[in-house]
Design an enzyme around this catalytic site. Sequence first.
Site, PDB file in Angstrom:
ATOM      1  N   THR A 322       0.849  -1.187   0.000  1.00  0.00           N
ATOM      2  CA  THR A 322       0.000   0.000   0.000  1.00  0.00           C
ATOM      3  C   THR A 322       0.884   1.236   0.000  1.00  0.00           C
ATOM      4  O   THR A 322       1.904   1.281   0.695  1.00  0.00           O
ATOM      5  CB  THR A 322      -0.953   0.009   1.218  1.00  0.00           C
ATOM      6  OG1 THR A 322      -1.749   1.195   1.201  1.00  0.00           O
ATOM      7  CG2 THR A 322      -0.186  -0.057   2.534  1.00  0.00           C
ATOM      8  N   HIS A 374       2.567 -11.865  14.091  1.00  0.00           N
ATOM      9  CA  HIS A 374       3.638 -12.477  14.887  1.00  0.00           C
ATOM     10  C   HIS A 374       3.377 -13.956  15.145  1.00  0.00           C
ATOM     11  O   HIS A 374       4.284 -14.689  15.549  1.00  0.00           O
ATOM     12  CB  HIS A 374       3.788 -11.734  16.219  1.00  0.00           C
ATOM     13  CG  HIS A 374       5.198 -11.670  16.716  1.00  0.00           C
ATOM     14  ND1 HIS A 374       6.118 -12.655  16.457  1.00  0.00           N
ATOM     15  CD2 HIS A 374       5.855 -10.736  17.459  1.00  0.00           C
ATOM     16  CE1 HIS A 374       7.275 -12.337  17.026  1.00  0.00           C
ATOM     17  NE2 HIS A 374       7.144 -11.171  17.635  1.00  0.00           N
TER      18      HIS A 374
END
Length: 403
Positions: A322, A374
Amino acid sequence: MSIDIKAPTFPESVADGTVATWHKQPGEACSADELIVDIETDKVVLEVVAPADGVIKEIVKGEGDTVLSEEVIAVFEAGAAASAPAAAAPAAEAAAAPAAEATTDADKVGPAARKLIEENGLDASQIPGTGKNGGITKEDVQNFLKNKPAAAPAAAPAAAAPALNVPVGERTEKRVPMTRLRATIAKRLVEAQQNAAMLTTYNEVNMKPVMELRKQYKDLFEKVHGGTRLGFMSFFVKAATEALKRFPAVNASIDGNDMVYHGYQDIGVAVSTDRGLMVPVLRDTDSMSLAEVEATIADFGKRGREGKLGMDDMQGGTFTITNGGVFGSLMSTPILNPPQTAILGMHKIQERPMAVNGQVEILPMMYLALSYDHRMIDGKEAVQFLVTIKDLLEDPARMLLDV
């Protein structure tokens, strides 16, 4: 002959849609393949066109109604002429020229355009039409609104007088229902934050080598590749592709308790449109050239603004890029695009003093941000992935040499 106009066939992942805008009303003449209604789904806006020359006899599903796949939304009369009011215009013109002129102007404004004109309190006679026979389309009104602020100062003195009668402290509000597409985007973004262990790591890249390379070859590039312009996005796509090959976890996704590793690189590129943020996907970027990347992204942007991106354009994707820099963003924290496990954020290029070999130099720098899940990616891998992109961009030859 009466023909049922049905909603498009939705993919299995789309349960239903919403009637967004009727571009034609009952009795209005339609040409074959002319756009008559937009159907908005959770992912894209689908267009339904007239099956033949004729008129819409009856609208079964109005704007805002929910429709299922292949459900009847209107009845079409093939070969029929326009309704009596429209056909009576020539007779009215012969009887009274001023009245006929008003009728003709009204007929030139399509339903979607008329709705925008009424909502914004515009004068249709001031809007130049680019449609058939000088008709005013929805896009004409939108373009007029975009250019309207430039003319606002001149009109301000005349418009100021009525404002004196407005009670002090009165403030207006306008409530507009959230579109189905924007509601879906909002839901997915919230789910991404709630369900993923999202973390963001940052770095900065010296854009001088890429900028010099682009400056040196952009004219030749455009000439050789048929007008395709050389931008920065293609360099980032190719650098990300190489980094994804080196760090497969960043190119993976999570499906329940399974980690899915993809043996290909399909990179989504976020495109901002009036209807909301869309992420069309570049397929097999490892085999795409810089010119192919640039041409495909340009096509995505054009079709996104026109509302013509399809389901196939946005399904899948193993990684997303983006670019908030085109709007002036200096730094941001991008949100994951589930089920992907990482997203790269590009930002504004800004000259800053940097220490180079003990000397201070002014360099064009860009902050990079990598948000990652994560649960799938360790901090070490995320940092090394971002450093790899930085190294490839600061020495573009490394992408060609695969080093």
